[in-house]
Motif scaffolding. Structure first.
Motif: not given
Length: 708
Positions: A349-378
């Motif tokens: 089901l869709k909740s299970g599908v989101k769980r399968l993608f969960g770790e991958t998406i969470e890792s991607l979001m952390k990487s994006i946030e790491h980049v956006l935290s740099d003041a040079k890209v404000s």
């Protein structure tokens, strides 16, 4: 396609974790507007795509048999006849390039755990691609191209090393490709070149289009591949080049990491021993199971569930090993509300599908946030997603939600082949005889000495040390430039050619979206009124609209100050109008002053460029915070202007623009260091006497870095 048997072709080859492909274009094709590319098409009875599965089949003697869909088809037949163990079947062969110590004898493991040297496998794959390219060109043009007509660009992951580059070069050499006809490009760079050349794209999944990446614009490129995600931030320079703003950031999460989560799910539900035995004894059914999920994963929507058919052999194996039916095994799963089994179908089901993608998406979001935290890209507003996995709706939705509505999420229609097209752009940029490339031409509208320092390519320049302590630029803020030029038109002391500096400065800064105000040939009284009006209007009343203030003054002068059309004024008097105590709403924002003039009394020298003016010596260092004062010449020396010739204008202004148009990624003080280098080393400026060069200098009270 061009029909000349002397036509040169650039071939881009992208070996992906899950899918691989190539593209090519002739010199004539690339010169079209827009350029014409040929992307290889791969087909079988069930599929048609611009990339083929990264699978290669070799026989027992290690001879090449098939690649891509054909390799999958033939191997499936061998699985049915149970003679598959006589063959070598390799998938995801790209992963060897992530090995920090990869070399010619590094082993690579096939589907049935047999080993071969990775170099031998890659050599056979490259030989196949080379043959396929030549066959495709002949089919299109009727001409059998020779090896010396082909120039190959092989892409490697950013996480790869010099070892990976040498490995590919050696494999290509074994495949009989001339070393002079090979170049290696890092995937984020070629993906960025593709993005920079975009003309129309889709935004946020809508049908509306956006314009090409504009000069001065910073943009994040998220390359979502099968096995790895690369994130970079680049900036398009005024001269059309691209430069890295944030060093490469990435993680080993991509489309295949979701595949791994699916297999982990099955192992948790049915047992690890069941899955291991299923893969060992029922290769064909196991492969079909993986293929089903791969297909469903690529097309899944935000609110969709996934249904996978389970083979009879799997159902029987579960019952045999676990003494329980597959249906009952699913009912005991800890997240049983997210999945059920019925009629040999596993329904996630869709909740299970989101769980399968969960770790991958969470890792991607952390990487994006790491980049956006740099003041040079404000001031970053554009996020471009490329790669096959970027077209997944779950991933796209997560990225858009994370970056918010203040950023444009752009997904090109050809996101899956961004690296391939970018490789072609990169390849043509490496050809010595290539004409000016589309969208890579210098944007300067008037002639000036070419910049010696910034001739190096993006890949050749080393990343400079940076700091997070920078003056931030808000997304809705602009820079402000005030240009004051004294041409003294029609007078004996006319500064011929100085208007060209004004025009060039205006073009440069307006390209960067600065608000530009220009004044010329005014009296001291008028200048003082101008400075007061600019201060009160823009640095006080509208201070929230601007993130920086630049003031450039160009004139004659003498020991008593800068010459106006009536009276003189000192640099101290000009800076006084903009002290922090008088511009409180602008507090914390940088103020930069350029004074282009001599700093001694001018003495006419016959046959030399015209002398501009003198600047007085300052009795004390300016105590303004966040202020940078720049003199075109050092104390006691002259500043020069070229009134006529193959280029016209102030030495300092033209050197500054020449450096800055390719250096928006570095801060202003670093740009000024490079300007000093230009003035000292560029022969175009060596016109002021024997063993002499003009040299600018700065007085700074900046506490952070400032970027144009």
């Amino acid at each position: 396609m061009a029909e000349s048997d002397q036509e040169k072709y650039v071939v881009g080859i992208d070996f992906g974790t899950a899918y691989s492909g190539y593209a090519y274009a002739s010199s004539t094709d690339f010169g079209n507007d827009p350029p014409t590319y040929y992307i290889a098409e791969w087909k079988d009875d069930k599929h048609a795509s611009k990339k083929a599965p990264s699978t290669v089949l070799l026989d027992g003697m290690k001879n090449f048999v098939a690649f891509g869909y054909e390799a999958e088809r033939q191997y499936s037949e061998h699985l049915e006849s149970d003679d598959h163990r006589q063959y070598y079947y390799f998938t995801q062969f790209k992963m060897v390039l992530y090995n920090q110590l990869v070399r010619s004898n590094t082993p690579i493991i096939d589907f049935t755990e047999k080993q071969m040297e990775a170099m031998e496998v890659y050599t056979k794959i490259i030989q196949y691609f080379k043959s396929h390219v030549k066959g495709s060109i002949k089919k299109k043009t009727g001409i059998a191209v020779k090896d010396d007509q082909l120039f190959f660009v092989f892409t490697i992951p950013a996480a790869g090393t010099d070892a990976a580059e040498k490995f590919i070069q050696e494999a290509a050499k074994h495949a009989e490709i001339m070393s002079t006809h090979i170049t290696i490009a890092v995937e984020p760079i070629v993906a960025s070149m593709f993005c920079k050349a975009l003309r129309t794209t889709k935004r946020d999944g809508a049908s509306n289009s956006s314009s090409t990446i504009e000069a001065g614009m910073k943009y994040m490129v998220i390359d979502l591949g099968g096995g790895y995600t690369d994130i970079t931030v680049h900036q398009k320079q005024i001269n059309g080049s691209i430069q890295e703003i944030i060093p490469h950031c990435g993680n080993p999460y991509g489309g295949t990491s979701v595949d791994e989560e699916f297999l982990k799910l099955l192992a948790e539900i049915f047992g690890k021993n069941v899955m291991e035995e299923f893969k060992r004894s029922q290769n064909e059914d196991f492969k079909d199971l993986c293929d089903q999920f791969e297909f469903k994963k690529r097309i899944v929507k935000t609110e969709m569930s996934i249904t996978i058919s389970l083979s009879s052999s799997f159902m029987e194996l579960v019952l045999k090993v676990r003494n329980i039916s597959a249906d009952d095994a699913v009912k005991k799963y800890r997240y049983k509300n997210e999945i059920y089994c019925s009629n040999q179908r596993l329904n996630i089901l869709k909740s299970g599908v989101k769980r399968l993608f969960g770790e991958t998406i969470e890792s991607l979001m952390k990487s994006i946030e790491h980049v956006l935290s740099d003041a040079k890209v404000s001031d970053l507003v554009n996020v471009i997603m490329v790669g096959g996995f970027s077209q997944n709706e779950l991933v796209e939705e997560a990225v858009r939600k994370h970056v918010g509505t203040s950023m444009n999420v752009i997904i090109p229609e050809e996101a899956e082949i961004a690296v391939l097209k970018g490789a072609l752009i990169y390849g043509f940029s490496q050809q010595k005889d290539t004409r000016i490339l589309p969208d890579l031409e210098r944007m300067q509208l008037t002639k000036r000495p070419p910049c010696e320092f910034s001739k190096h390519s993006l890949t050749d320049k080393k990343n400079r040390s940076t700091t997070k302590e920078v003056y931030k630029k808000g997304k809705d803020e602009r820079g402000f430039l005030l240009v004051i030029n004294f041409e003294f038109a029609g007078r004996k002391d006319e500064r011929t050619g100085s208007q060209k500096d004004v025009d060039d400065l205006k073009t440069f800064f307006e390209t960067l979206k600065y608000h530009v105000e220009c004044r010329s040939d005014i009296s001291k009284e008028e200048l003082e009124e101008c400075l007061k009006d600019i201060r009160d209007t823009y640095l006080i009343a509208d201070a929230d609209k601007y993130y920086s203030f630049f003031c450039i003054v160009m004139s004659h002068g003498n020991a008593e100050g800068i010459k106006t059309c009536k009276g003189t004024i000192t640099t101290d008097e000009i800076v006084e109008y903009f002290k922090t105590s008088k511009t409180k709403p602008f507090k914390g924002k940088p103020k930069v002053f350029f004074f282009d003039m001599c700093r001694e009394k001018p003495k006419p020298i016959i046959g030399e460029p015209e002398v501009l003016s003198n600047a007085p010596e300052s009795d004390s260092f300016h105590d303004d915070s966040d202020t940078l004062i720049v003199y075109a010449a050092t104390e006691g020396n002259r500043s020069y202007l070229m009134p006529s010739g193959k280029w016209i204008g102030s030495f300092f202004i033209q050197a500054f623009l020449s450096v800055a148009e390719g250096s928006l990624h570095i801060d202003v003080e670093d740009i000024l260091r490079d300007v000093r280098r230009e003035l000292a080393n560029n022969s175009e400026y060596a016109r002021i006497g024997k063993d002499k060069c003009m040299l600018s200098e700065s007085e700074t009270r900046l506490s952070k870095k400032i970027y144009l």
